[in-house]
Design a protein around this motif. Structure first.
Motif, PDB file in Angstrom:
ATOM      1  N   GLY A 216       0.716  -1.343   0.114  1.00  0.00           N
ATOM      2  CA  GLY A 216       0.040   0.085  -0.029  1.00  0.00           C
ATOM      3  C   GLY A 216       0.783   1.265  -0.049  1.00  0.00           C
ATOM      4  N   GLU A 217       2.131   1.299  -0.430  1.00  0.00           N
ATOM      5  CA  GLU A 217       2.870   2.461  -0.522  1.00  0.00           C
ATOM      6  C   GLU A 217       3.016   3.154  -2.121  1.00  0.00           C
ATOM      7  OE1 GLU A 217       4.235   3.964   2.065  1.00  0.00           O
ATOM      8  OE2 GLU A 217       3.243   2.464   3.406  1.00  0.00           O
ATOM      9  N   ALA A 218       3.138   4.429  -2.079  1.00  0.00           N
ATOM     10  CA  ALA A 218       3.274   4.956  -3.231  1.00  0.00           C
ATOM     11  C   ALA A 218       4.606   6.041  -3.006  1.00  0.00           C
ATOM     12  CB  ALA A 218       2.070   5.760  -3.561  1.00  0.00           C
ATOM     13  N   GLU A 219       5.349   5.990  -4.033  1.00  0.00           N
ATOM     14  CA  GLU A 219       6.724   6.986  -3.688  1.00  0.00           C
ATOM     15  C   GLU A 219       6.811   7.374  -4.993  1.00  0.00           C
ATOM     16  OE1 GLU A 219      10.401   4.831  -2.947  1.00  0.00           O
ATOM     17  OE2 GLU A 219       9.562   2.953  -3.976  1.00  0.00           O
ATOM     18  N   VAL A 220       7.397   8.526  -5.180  1.00  0.00           N
ATOM     19  CA  VAL A 220       8.013   9.306  -6.258  1.00  0.00           C
ATOM     20  C   VAL A 220       9.301   8.735  -6.812  1.00  0.00           C
ATOM     21  CG1 VAL A 220       8.614  11.521  -7.217  1.00  0.00           C
ATOM     22  CG2 VAL A 220       6.713  11.606  -5.660  1.00  0.00           C
ATOM     23  N   ILE A 221       9.658   8.288  -7.906  1.00  0.00           N
ATOM     24  CA  ILE A 221      10.801   7.725  -8.330  1.00  0.00           C
ATOM     25  C   ILE A 221      11.358   8.501  -9.297  1.00  0.00           C
ATOM     26  CG2 ILE A 221      10.119   5.492  -7.452  1.00  0.00           C
ATOM     27  CD1 ILE A 221       9.560   4.715 -10.416  1.00  0.00           C
ATOM     28  N   GLY A 222      10.962   9.539  -9.799  1.00  0.00           N
ATOM     29  CA  GLY A 222      11.712  10.296 -10.809  1.00  0.00           C
ATOM     30  C   GLY A 222      10.858  11.733 -10.788  1.00  0.00           C
ATOM     31  N   PRO A 223      11.337  12.588 -11.630  1.00  0.00           N
ATOM     32  CA  PRO A 223      10.645  14.077 -11.979  1.00  0.00           C
ATOM     33  C   PRO A 223       9.168  14.020 -11.924  1.00  0.00           C
ATOM     34  CG  PRO A 223      12.807  13.896 -12.847  1.00  0.00           C
ATOM     35  CD  PRO A 223      12.527  12.425 -12.618  1.00  0.00           C
ATOM     36  N   THR A 224       8.843  12.947 -12.654  1.00  0.00           N
ATOM     37  CA  THR A 224       7.431  12.908 -12.981  1.00  0.00           C
ATOM     38  C   THR A 224       6.851  11.407 -12.898  1.00  0.00           C
ATOM     39  OG1 THR A 224       7.767  12.627 -15.353  1.00  0.00           O
ATOM     40  CG2 THR A 224       7.145  15.100 -14.495  1.00  0.00           C
ATOM     41  N   SER A 225       7.695  10.574 -12.208  1.00  0.00           N
ATOM     42  CA  SER A 225       7.144   9.122 -12.042  1.00  0.00           C
ATOM     43  C   SER A 225       6.817   8.634 -10.811  1.00  0.00           C
ATOM     44  CB  SER A 225       8.518   8.246 -12.631  1.00  0.00           C
ATOM     45  OG  SER A 225       8.935   8.450 -13.861  1.00  0.00           O
ATOM     46  N   ILE A 226       5.954   7.828 -10.710  1.00  0.00           N
ATOM     47  CA  ILE A 226       5.305   7.425  -9.295  1.00  0.00           C
ATOM     48  C   ILE A 226       5.281   5.983  -9.517  1.00  0.00           C
ATOM     49  CG2 ILE A 226       3.516   7.384  -7.615  1.00  0.00           C
ATOM     50  CD1 ILE A 226       2.705  10.143  -8.773  1.00  0.00           C
ATOM     51  N   LYS A 227       5.785   5.110  -8.337  1.00  0.00           N
ATOM     52  CA  LYS A 227       5.710   3.733  -8.348  1.00  0.00           C
ATOM     53  C   LYS A 227       4.705   3.518  -7.051  1.00  0.00           C
ATOM     54  CE  LYS A 227       7.890  -0.695  -7.627  1.00  0.00           C
ATOM     55  NZ  LYS A 227       9.214  -1.582  -7.134  1.00  0.00           N
TER      56      LYS A 227
ATOM     57  N   TYR B   4       0.200  15.159  -6.339  1.00  0.00           N
ATOM     58  CA  TYR B   4       0.252  16.728  -5.916  1.00  0.00           C
ATOM     59  C   TYR B   4       1.285  17.026  -4.951  1.00  0.00           C
ATOM     60  CZ  TYR B   4      -1.617  20.543  -3.045  1.00  0.00           C
ATOM     61  OH  TYR B   4      -1.629  21.812  -2.377  1.00  0.00           O
ATOM     62  N   GLU B   5       1.787  16.554  -4.189  1.00  0.00           N
ATOM     63  CA  GLU B   5       2.669  16.866  -3.216  1.00  0.00           C
ATOM     64  C   GLU B   5       4.186  17.059  -3.788  1.00  0.00           C
ATOM     65  OE1 GLU B   5       2.783  13.955  -0.063  1.00  0.00           O
ATOM     66  OE2 GLU B   5       0.773  14.539   0.584  1.00  0.00           O
ATOM     67  N   ALA B   6       4.236  16.215  -5.079  1.00  0.00           N
ATOM     68  CA  ALA B   6       5.459  16.276  -5.777  1.00  0.00           C
ATOM     69  C   ALA B   6       5.469  17.114  -7.111  1.00  0.00           C
ATOM     70  CB  ALA B   6       5.615  14.757  -6.162  1.00  0.00           C
ATOM     71  N   GLY B   7       4.206  17.844  -7.168  1.00  0.00           N
ATOM     72  CA  GLY B   7       3.896  18.631  -8.264  1.00  0.00           C
ATOM     73  C   GLY B   7       4.064  18.080  -9.785  1.00  0.00           C
ATOM     74  N   ILE B   8       3.349  16.625  -9.716  1.00  0.00           N
ATOM     75  CA  ILE B   8       3.279  15.802 -10.595  1.00  0.00           C
ATOM     76  C   ILE B   8       1.584  15.767 -11.153  1.00  0.00           C
ATOM     77  CG2 ILE B   8       3.610  13.606 -11.740  1.00  0.00           C
ATOM     78  CD1 ILE B   8       5.624  12.983  -9.690  1.00  0.00           C
ATOM     79  N   GLY B   9       1.524  16.373 -12.659  1.00  0.00           N
ATOM     80  CA  GLY B   9      -0.021  16.515 -12.929  1.00  0.00           C
ATOM     81  C   GLY B   9      -0.178  15.167 -13.487  1.00  0.00           C
ATOM     82  N   GLY B  10      -1.659  15.183 -13.847  1.00  0.00           N
ATOM     83  CA  GLY B  10      -2.268  14.036 -14.594  1.00  0.00           C
ATOM     84  C   GLY B  10      -2.551  12.939 -13.800  1.00  0.00           C
ATOM     85  N   PHE B  11      -2.881  13.186 -12.203  1.00  0.00           N
ATOM     86  CA  PHE B  11      -3.234  12.029 -11.592  1.00  0.00           C
ATOM     87  C   PHE B  11      -4.687  12.552 -10.643  1.00  0.00           C
ATOM     88  CE2 PHE B  11       0.964  10.738 -12.266  1.00  0.00           C
ATOM     89  CZ  PHE B  11       0.734   9.421 -12.542  1.00  0.00           C
ATOM     90  N   HIS B  12      -4.950  13.625 -11.066  1.00  0.00           N
ATOM     91  CA  HIS B  12      -5.931  14.449 -10.198  1.00  0.00           C
ATOM     92  C   HIS B  12      -7.456  13.504 -10.255  1.00  0.00           C
ATOM     93  CE1 HIS B  12      -6.705  15.537 -14.375  1.00  0.00           C
ATOM     94  NE2 HIS B  12      -7.992  15.629 -14.125  1.00  0.00           N
TER      95      HIS B  12
END
Length: 320
Positions: free
Chosen positions: A93-104, A119-127
Motif C-alpha cells: 500500500g505504499e506510493a513513492e516518487v521515483i523520478g521527476p514525473t514518475s510514481i511507483k 500533488y505533493e510532488a508537483g506531478i500532474g495527470g493524476f487528479h
C-alpha cells in the motif's frame, strides 16, 4: 468448519507463510456494499515474496480469487469457494516518487493516495484518481477512469505474479487496454505499477482535485453503501441516462435501490442481500434493453456462488 478444513488439508505447505489466513471470512465486512456470503478462506500476504510462497504452496486445483478494497465488488450470498487473496496495506500500500514525473505504487495503494503523492510532488495527470474509491490493483485491471482521464494514459509498467508465483513485468501495450477493460491474463495478480505524469503547478493540480471532489459530492451518493458505477457507459450515451429513460431511477428490490441521486449507482439501503443487489441490476438491464435496445454491461465485479434457490438469471425475462 469448511474453511478450516481447507487450511488443515494444506497443513505444512502453508505453515511458513507470514501473512494472515482467516477461515470462513465475512466478505460483507470487506465489500462497500456490506452484503454477501463467506469466503472459504482469506489470505492477506505480508509482502510480494510471501504472496509468491503462497502461490507456490497452494495447488492449482484450489480456487483462488483476488480482491482489492471491495469498492466495486458484489459477493453472492452463497460465498466464495477456495481462497480469496487480499493484498495488505502494509505490504502493498505504499506510493513513492521515483523520478521527476514518475510514481511507483503498490497494488493495494488507494487511488486517492496516488493522487495525493502526485500533488505533493508537483506531478500532474493524476487528479482523476482523487475521485475513484478503489485501489491501484483494481484500477490496473479495469482501466479505471474519471473526468476524461483513464489509467492507461498513466501506466508505464506493471509488476505481477502468476499462479505459480513467477514474476512478470508487463508494458502498457501488454496490458491490452480498452474502455474499462484490460486483456492482461486474468490469472495474474498485480503487485505494483509505475506511472508517468507531467510537471504541473501545484495550484493547478489542487484546483483539478477540488473540482473532482466537488463533482462527486454534488452528483454521487458517496455516503451510501454503494459499489460506484454499476454499468459501463454504452457507446454514444451514458448508462445513467438510459437507466433514467427506462424509469429505473429510485427503483427498489428488497433492500437494494438504484440511487435517486445518480441512477447508475446501486445502494444498499440497510438490509440488501447480494441477491437483492444482483436481481435489481439484472432487472435494470432488462428494462433498458426493452426500452432502448441497449445491453448494459456490468462494471461491478460479481463473485462467488448463489445461495441455493436464489440464483439470478441474466436479463430477467419477467419485468417488474
Amino acid at each position: 468448519m469448511r474453511g478450516q478444513a481447507l487450511i488443515d488439508k494444506l497443513g505444512d505447505r502453508i505453515a511458513g507463510l507470514r501473512g494472515r489466513i482467516t477461515p470462513n471470512a465475512e466478505m460483507d465486512k470487506i465489500t462497500w456494499f456490506r452484503a454477501g456470503g463467506l469466503a472459504e478462506a482469506l489470505f492477506q500476504p505480508a509482502d510480494e515474496e510471501d504472496l509468491a510462497e503462497f502461490l507456490r504452496a497452494v495447488p492449482e486445483d484450489v480456487p483462488l480469487m483476488v480482491v482489492g478494497v471491495g469498492s466495486n465488488l458484489l459477493v453472492r450470498d452463497g460465498g466464495i469457494a477456495g481462497f480469496v487473496v487480499r493484498l495488505s496495506a502494509k505490504g502493498f500500500g505504499e506510493a513513492e516518487v521515483i523520478g521527476p514525473t514518475s510514481i511507483k505504487a503498490g497494488a493495494a495503494t488507494p487511488d486517492k493516495r496516488v493522487a495525493a503523492v502526485a500533488y505533493e510532488a508537483g506531478i500532474g495527470g493524476f487528479h482523476f484518481y482523487h475521485g475513484i474509491p478503489g485501489a491501484v490493483g483494481g484500477a490496473l485491471r479495469m482501466n479505471a477512469g474519471a473526468n476524461g482521464v483513464e489509467t492507461r494514459e498513466r501506466v508505464v509498467e506493471v509488476r505481477a505474479l502468476d499462479r505459480k508465483g513467477n514474476v512478470h513485468t508487463l508494458s502498457n501495450a501488454d496490458m491490452g487496454y480498452a474502455y474499462r477493460h484490460s486483456s492482461a491474463p486474468s490469472g495474474l495478480i498485480f503487485t505494483s505499477a509505475t506511472f508517468e505524469g507531467t510537471l504541473q503547478d501545484q495550484a493547478e493540480i489542487k484546483a483539478a482535485m477540488d473540482a473532482v471532489q466537488n463533482h462527486r459530492e454534488t452528483v454521487q451518493p458517496i455516503r451510501e453503501k454503494t459499489g460506484g458505477s454499476t454499468f459501463k457507459n454504452p457507446e454514444g450515451t451514458s448508462a445513467w441516462r438510459e437507466i433514467d429513460k427506462a424509469g429505473c431511477r429510485g427503483l427498489m428490490i428488497g433492500g437494494a435501490q438504484m440511487s435517486p441521486m445518480h441512477c447508475n449507482f446501486m445502494i444498499n439501503t440497510g438490509t440488501a442481500t447480494g441477491y437483492d443487489l444482483e436481481y435489481l441490476g439484472e432487472t435494470v438491464r432488462a428494462r433498458v434493453l426493452e426500452h432502448s435496445g441497449i445491453r448494459l454491461q456490468w462494471e461491478i465485479k460479481r463473485l462467488g456462488d448463489f445461495r441455493q434457490g436464489h440464483a439470478v438469471q441474466e436479463f430477467l425475462g419477467q419485468l417488474l
